[in-house]
Design a protein around this motif. Structure first.
Motif, PDB file in Angstrom:
ATOM      1  N   ASP A   1      -1.385   0.861   6.080  1.00 25.61           N
ATOM      2  CA  ASP A   1      -2.345   0.585   5.014  1.00 25.61           C
ATOM      3  C   ASP A   1      -3.687   1.257   5.318  1.00 25.61           C
ATOM      4  O   ASP A   1      -4.278   1.952   4.476  1.00 25.61           O
ATOM      5  CB  ASP A   1      -2.510  -0.935   4.875  1.00 25.61           C
ATOM      6  N   GLU A   2      -4.175   1.079   6.562  1.00 22.79           N
ATOM      7  CA  GLU A   2      -5.464   1.633   6.968  1.00 22.79           C
ATOM      8  C   GLU A   2      -5.416   3.155   7.066  1.00 22.79           C
ATOM      9  O   GLU A   2      -6.375   3.843   6.697  1.00 22.79           O
ATOM     10  CB  GLU A   2      -5.874   1.024   8.312  1.00 22.79           C
TER      11      GLU A   2
ATOM     12  N   LEU B   1      -7.043   8.490   5.722  1.00 23.80           N
ATOM     13  CA  LEU B   1      -6.658   9.899   5.765  1.00 23.80           C
ATOM     14  C   LEU B   1      -5.969  10.394   4.496  1.00 23.80           C
ATOM     15  O   LEU B   1      -5.817  11.605   4.310  1.00 23.80           O
ATOM     16  CB  LEU B   1      -5.737  10.154   6.969  1.00 23.80           C
ATOM     17  N   GLY B   2      -5.504   9.472   3.668  1.00 22.82           N
ATOM     18  CA  GLY B   2      -4.813   9.876   2.449  1.00 22.82           C
ATOM     19  C   GLY B   2      -3.307   9.904   2.611  1.00 22.82           C
ATOM     20  O   GLY B   2      -2.779   9.985   3.732  1.00 22.82           O
ATOM     21  N   LYS B   3      -2.610   9.875   1.500  1.00 23.61           N
ATOM     22  CA  LYS B   3      -1.151   9.759   1.551  1.00 23.61           C
ATOM     23  C   LYS B   3      -0.474  11.034   2.046  1.00 23.61           C
ATOM     24  O   LYS B   3       0.610  10.971   2.647  1.00 23.61           O
ATOM     25  CB  LYS B   3      -0.604   9.356   0.183  1.00 23.61           C
TER      26      LYS B   3
ATOM     27  N   ALA C   1       0.832  -1.213   0.000  1.00 22.57           N
ATOM     28  CA  ALA C   1       0.000   0.000   0.000  1.00 22.57           C
ATOM     29  C   ALA C   1       0.861   1.256   0.000  1.00 22.57           C
ATOM     30  O   ALA C   1       0.548   2.250  -0.669  1.00 22.57           O
ATOM     31  CB  ALA C   1      -0.930  -0.005   1.209  1.00 22.57           C
ATOM     32  N   MET C   2       1.960   1.224   0.746  1.00 19.93           N
ATOM     33  CA  MET C   2       2.831   2.387   0.818  1.00 19.93           C
ATOM     34  C   MET C   2       3.544   2.631  -0.517  1.00 19.93           C
ATOM     35  O   MET C   2       3.684   3.770  -0.962  1.00 19.93           O
ATOM     36  CB  MET C   2       3.855   2.210   1.947  1.00 19.93           C
TER      37      MET C   2
ATOM     38  N   PHE D   1      -0.464  10.998   5.817  1.00 14.31           N
ATOM     39  CA  PHE D   1       0.490   9.978   6.263  1.00 14.31           C
ATOM     40  C   PHE D   1       1.922  10.488   6.074  1.00 14.31           C
ATOM     41  O   PHE D   1       2.780  10.290   6.945  1.00 14.31           O
ATOM     42  CB  PHE D   1       0.285   8.679   5.483  1.00 14.31           C
ATOM     43  N   LYS D   2       2.176  11.163   4.963  1.00 16.06           N
ATOM     44  CA  LYS D   2       3.502  11.726   4.707  1.00 16.06           C
ATOM     45  C   LYS D   2       3.871  12.733   5.799  1.00 16.06           C
ATOM     46  O   LYS D   2       5.018  12.777   6.260  1.00 16.06           O
ATOM     47  CB  LYS D   2       3.521  12.405   3.334  1.00 16.06           C
ATOM     48  N   GLY D   3       2.889  13.528   6.238  1.00 14.73           N
ATOM     49  CA  GLY D   3       3.127  14.482   7.311  1.00 14.73           C
ATOM     50  C   GLY D   3       3.541  13.804   8.605  1.00 14.73           C
ATOM     51  O   GLY D   3       4.391  14.312   9.339  1.00 14.73           O
TER      52      GLY D   3
END
Length: 580
Positions: free
Chosen positions: A337-338, A343-345, A265-266, A348-350
């Motif tokens: 993955d969840e 929340l969106g990529k 997923a990542m 997650f990047k943040g």
């Protein structure tokens, strides 16, 4: 049948061990040698040494040692022939005809890799057929694109006992080779497919070979996961899922996750430097593997209790290396993955960009454990921070102490005094523990030698020096005269000494590389250590003669008998021998 001697000599001439090792290890020149952190065990002080003069390496920390072939075997998990092939390719040399040497183990490895490749193709092809639609839908429902499915070679194992077995048999593979690859198993009624009715994830090494598989059920039945066991080409403690892709991401940071789906997923979301362990807790071997490709690791473990325990173990393992550790605070899902789905990529990047180092993360975690509005809470929090900061750099200590002082309203000087006191106590404790360890290790080693060998320390040192000097200065063989090799300890030393004498008598060289095909990895390590310690003789012939004399004396001591304990026949025989 060993490899052709002329080929081995050509390979030696065109192989520079410094060039080989420096590809994997950062080396610094020290006199006529090079030193670096050992790639075979965790250490912070360099004990790994490369000797260009003898084209060898030796680690004084873990005892690993050998020549360029031995290094390639260890670092790339290859057998002898494949390691030679790798060096030959690097040197631009053509391997001899296979009929001229014994390639049985390498052939077995290649056969297993062929079976794995065909198995991966079979699973993928079956998933893309009408029969395998359930597996394909599973991945699509998990949010994977067709491109991602193809990129990772995902597949589906039929709900059948022998569909794969029959397919591989039609391709000409034997039952024994399939079993060695771990794709079939033997039951009471014969052999059957190991993976059935599961979505399949192939595990690919950094050279692009399919080395194993992970299978997951489509529902909640047990066991949920089945993974390939250890085989000739795969050891799960040594491998990382998706490192074959992450190493080419262009990043000096590796994101370490728990599961295959997290990694997939990542990667789909653009985090192409993500990897995961292979169905096991993180190992020191995997940590060393990461250190070859990255300078920093982000620990993106699951938020549950098991994930946090795994994270803490990983912190401990990485803290023994020079790799920087970052730990993000993940929220919005139980795993990466969840979180990406919810929340969106970008969010997650943040979280990844806001990751803390291990000290800062531990301090933030400790802060949530105590009531900082109370005096006792502040004291307990400071005490825990002191323990966390004791191994931090002086700059880190100063910055964190300043922050803690300001947040709690406690004098910075008071916290610094407490930290210094704790350091002193810890040094005294560590010094005592080191002393106890040295004493205990010495006792254990002495007992081990007493059990495994009747040789004295004097004899062991003399025979190892004798062997090392003979290899480095073959002309010393002229001094052997009537030396009886029975005076040497049975096993490694005696066998290697006889092997060296045979090489010299047959006009062959005695470089370390000349022993690779005859000795095991551990024996090559011992021999490399002996050479490393024998490489500074000012008068080799005198030393060699002195060693022979010591061995004669020790042999005579060992074999002399107390005449008072002899029977009459032995006593008479003693005088007969002296009359000769």
């Amino acid at each position: 049948m060993p490899l052709n001697e002329n080929f081995i000599q050509d390979l030696k001439m065109k192989t520079d061990i410094y060039d080989i090792v420096s590809t994997y290890v950062t080396l610094k020149k020290r006199g006529r040698t090079y030193v670096g952190l050992c790639p075979f065990h965790n250490e912070k002080t360099p004990s790994f040494t490369v000797y260009p003069d003898t084209e060898s390496f030796y680690c004084f920390g873990c005892g690993a040692g050998g020549d360029a072939v031995g290094f390639m075997k260890r670092i790339e998990n290859l057998d002898y022939i494949d390691a030679v092939k790798a060096l030959a390719q690097r040197a631009g040399l053509q391997m001899p005809d296979e009929s001229t040497y014994d390639d049985s183990l390498a052939k077995k490895r290649r056969k297993i890799l062929e079976i794995n490749r065909e198995t991966a193709k079979f699973f993928n092809s079956y998933m893309m057929s009408d029969e395998g639609r359930a597996g394909h839908n599973y991945f699509l429902n998990r949010g994977l694109s067709e491109n991602t499915i193809k990129r990772f070679g995902l597949g589906y194992a039929p709900d059948s006992w022998d569909k794969l077995l029959k397919h591989l048999k039609e391709l000409g593979f034997s039952i024994s080779d399939m079993a060695d690859a771990g794709v079939i198993k033997k039951g009471q009624k014969g052999y059957y497919d190991n993976f059935r009715n599961r979505v399949m994830t192939p595990i690919i090494d950094v050279r692009g070979n399919v080395i194993a598989f992970g299978g997951r059920v489509l529902d909640d039945s047990k066991p949920k996961y089945i993974n390939t066991g250890d085989t000739l080409v795969y050891k799960k403690t040594n491998e990382l899922f998706a490192l074959n892709l992450a190493k080419d991401s262009g990043s000096e940071t590796i994101i370490l996750c728990e599961g295959y789906m997290d990694v997939i997923a990542m990667h789909q979301a653009g985090f192409t430097n993500a990897v995961a362990g292979c169905g096991t807790a993180l190992t020191s071997e995997q940590v060393r593997l990461i250190s070859r490709y990255a300078k920093e690791v982000i620990l993106a473990y699951d938020a549950d209790e098991a994930g946090q325990k795994a994270r803490d173990k990983a912190v401990n393992l990485f803290s023994q290396t020079d790799i920087k550790i970052k730990i993000p605070v993940l929220s919005g899902g139980k795993d990466p993955d969840e979180i990406i789905k919810n929340l969106g990529k970008e969010r997650f990047k943040g979280m990844l960009l806001g990751a803390s180092n291990e000290v800062e993360f531990a301090i933030l975690s400790a802060k949530n454990k105590y009531d900082l509005n109370s005096t006792q809470g502040k004291i307990d929090f400071i005490n825990e921070c002191i323990k966390l900061l004791v191994n931090a750099s002086p700059v880190e200590q100063d910055l964190y102490i300043s922050r803690i002082s300001e947040e709690l309203g406690v004098e910075k000087r008071s916290i610094k005094i407490q930290l210094d006191d704790y350091k002193k106590k810890l040094r005294r404790k560590n010094s005592f523990n080191e002393y106890k360890t040295i004493v205990n290790d010495s006792i254990r080693e002495t007992r081990r030698q007493e059990v495994t060998s009747s040789a004295t320390t004097r004899q062991i040192k003399a025979e190892q020096r004798l062997l090392g000097i003979l290899m480095l200065y073959p002309d010393c063989i002229k001094l052997c005269g009537n030396f009886n090799t029975e005076e040497l300890s049975a096993g490694f030393v005696r066998n290697t000494f006889n092997l060296t004498v045979d090489k010299i008598n047959n006009g062959l060289t005695t470089d370390l590389t000349d022993y690779s095909s005859s000795l095991s990895d551990s024996e090559m390590g011992l021999l490399s250590g002996i050479i490393a310690r024998s490489n500074n003789s000012l008068d080799p012939k005198k030393e060699f003669s002195d060693c022979l004399k010591i061995l004669n004396e020790e042999f005579d001591k060992k074999n002399s008998k107390n005449t008072s304990s002899m029977n009459d026949d032995d006593f008479r025989n003693l005088f007969k021998k002296s009359d000769k």
